[in-house]
Design a protein around this motif. Structure first.
Motif, PDB file in Angstrom:
ATOM      1  N   ARG A  81      18.612  29.886 -19.915  1.00 29.40           N
ATOM      2  CA  ARG A  81      19.681  30.418 -20.768  1.00 29.40           C
ATOM      3  C   ARG A  81      19.547  29.930 -22.198  1.00 29.40           C
ATOM      4  O   ARG A  81      19.678  30.709 -23.146  1.00 29.40           O
ATOM      5  CB  ARG A  81      21.049  30.009 -20.212  1.00 29.40           C
ATOM      6  N   TRP A  82      19.262  28.645 -22.362  1.00 24.44           N
ATOM      7  CA  TRP A  82      19.197  28.068 -23.707  1.00 24.44           C
ATOM      8  C   TRP A  82      18.032  28.622 -24.502  1.00 24.44           C
ATOM      9  O   TRP A  82      18.208  29.055 -25.642  1.00 24.44           O
ATOM     10  CB  TRP A  82      19.095  26.550 -23.606  1.00 24.44           C
ATOM     11  N   ARG A 141      17.430  34.756 -29.175  1.00 23.45           N
ATOM     12  CA  ARG A 141      18.236  35.923 -29.551  1.00 23.45           C
ATOM     13  C   ARG A 141      19.075  35.631 -30.788  1.00 23.45           C
ATOM     14  O   ARG A 141      19.083  36.405 -31.754  1.00 23.45           O
ATOM     15  CB  ARG A 141      19.149  36.307 -28.382  1.00 23.45           C
ATOM     16  N   ASP A 142      19.775  34.496 -30.771  1.00 25.62           N
ATOM     17  CA  ASP A 142      20.649  34.110 -31.883  1.00 25.62           C
ATOM     18  C   ASP A 142      19.882  33.153 -32.789  1.00 25.62           C
ATOM     19  O   ASP A 142      20.111  31.950 -32.794  1.00 25.62           O
ATOM     20  CB  ASP A 142      21.912  33.448 -31.348  1.00 25.62           C
ATOM     21  N   GLU A 152      16.459  31.383 -24.186  1.00 27.79           N
ATOM     22  CA  GLU A 152      16.642  32.802 -24.483  1.00 27.79           C
ATOM     23  C   GLU A 152      17.772  33.015 -25.481  1.00 27.79           C
ATOM     24  O   GLU A 152      17.683  33.895 -26.354  1.00 27.79           O
ATOM     25  CB  GLU A 152      16.895  33.568 -23.187  1.00 27.79           C
ATOM     26  N   ASP A 153      18.838  32.219 -25.388  1.00 21.99           N
ATOM     27  CA  ASP A 153      19.928  32.330 -26.355  1.00 21.99           C
ATOM     28  C   ASP A 153      19.442  31.993 -27.760  1.00 21.99           C
ATOM     29  O   ASP A 153      19.781  32.672 -28.738  1.00 21.99           O
ATOM     30  CB  ASP A 153      21.080  31.392 -25.973  1.00 21.99           C
ATOM     31  N   MET A 159      17.787  39.229 -19.013  1.00 23.40           N
ATOM     32  CA  MET A 159      17.859  39.458 -20.451  1.00 23.40           C
ATOM     33  C   MET A 159      16.504  39.918 -20.973  1.00 23.40           C
ATOM     34  O   MET A 159      15.474  39.413 -20.553  1.00 23.40           O
ATOM     35  CB  MET A 159      18.259  38.162 -21.159  1.00 23.40           C
TER      36      MET A 159
END
Length: 273
Positions: free
Chosen positions: A65-66, A72-73, A68-69, A1
């Motif tokens: 993942r967390w 992003r969000d 970066e999520d 990502m």
């Protein structure tokens, strides 16, 4: 990502001028992608290199993942701001007599600003107290370029990535442990006091001290606010975490926080309040 601001991978260094701390990593900085990689790359005697390697670690898939999520969000109130979205290295004096140990970066605090306790409500309490007792130059820490400096002190998180629900798993804690173990080992010649924020910070500090070669008794000393334990020339102090749960309910007051941090400053040989 890819990073929403730079277009680079999240684990790649980012350029200056973004409002984040100066990036400790370089394109050639090696990245730990497994627990074995963390153990291998944590074995450096250079604190700056350790910080660089921490800042690009990707050994825990769920945490990667967390973080970066979340970056992003974004939370709506920070929608116009860039997010760091990477692990957070320790920061402050490279030869501190006082070390402050917390749990992990906040999803929309340190994970956004790139500096632990910067940009969240817990940090508001913590930096105000650090300033009152003479361990910080400013009473606030809003972003990494705000000029804040720690005086004779350094901050670290036990787990270097923001975890979902502020709860890293035991496996994630253990995978990340070599980073803080090595950091404490490098800082040990200068350390005189360690302040553990909350029960998790207390457990993390004891684990890190033991991992750095400091003799820790068995059973381990129990956490309590204001508790002091002498460990091989370093005094460990317990302090309730300045979370909203503790500050809103009055379990932790400014006076209580000042007393612990002021005591740490005194034990660190930096003078009383």
């Amino acid at each position: 990502m890819r990073h929403p601001l730079t277009g680079q991978d999240f684990d790649s260094p980012v350029p200056p001028g973004t409002g984040w701390p100066e990036d400790p990593a370089q394109p050639e900085t090696p990245t730990a992608r497994t627990p074995a990689g963390v153990r291998r790359l944590a074995a450096t005697d250079d604190l700056a290199e350790l910080d660089a390697r921490v800042s690009v670690c990707s050994a825990c898939p769920r945490l990667v993942r967390w973080r970066e999520d979340v970056a992003r969000d974004k939370r709506a109130s920070f929608a116009d701001q860039p997010y760091w979205g990477r692990p957070i290295a320790g920061w402050g004096d490279p030869e501190p007599s006082v070390l402050i140990v917390g749990l992990a970066p906040a999803a929309n605090g340190g994970n956004r600003t790139g500096r632990v306790f910067t940009g969240d409500s817990s940090g508001d309490w913590l930096f105000a107290s650090l300033h009152r007792v003479g361990l910080a130059t400013q009473a606030t820490s809003v972003h990494a370029g705000d000029g804040q400096r720690l005086l004779g002190a350094r901050m670290v998180a036990t787990v270097r990535c923001a975890p979902p629900a502020n709860k890293p798993t035991p496996q994630e804690r253990d995978t990340c442990a070599p980073w803080i173990n090595r950091e404490v080992r490098l800082l040990r010649p200068h350390l005189r006091a360690v302040v553990a924020l909350g029960a998790y910070g207390w457990d993390g500090a004891l684990r890190a001290l033991r991992g750095a070669g400091v003799a820790v008794p068995t059973p381990k000393p129990k956490f309590g606010h204001g508790v002091e334990v002498e460990l091989d020339g370093i005094t460990l102090l317990g302090c309730y975490h300045p979370s909203q749960h503790n500050t809103f309910t009055g379990r932790l007051t400014p006076v209580m926080l000042d007393e612990v941090l002021g005591r740490a400053r005194e034990l660190g040989g930096l003078g009383g309040q």
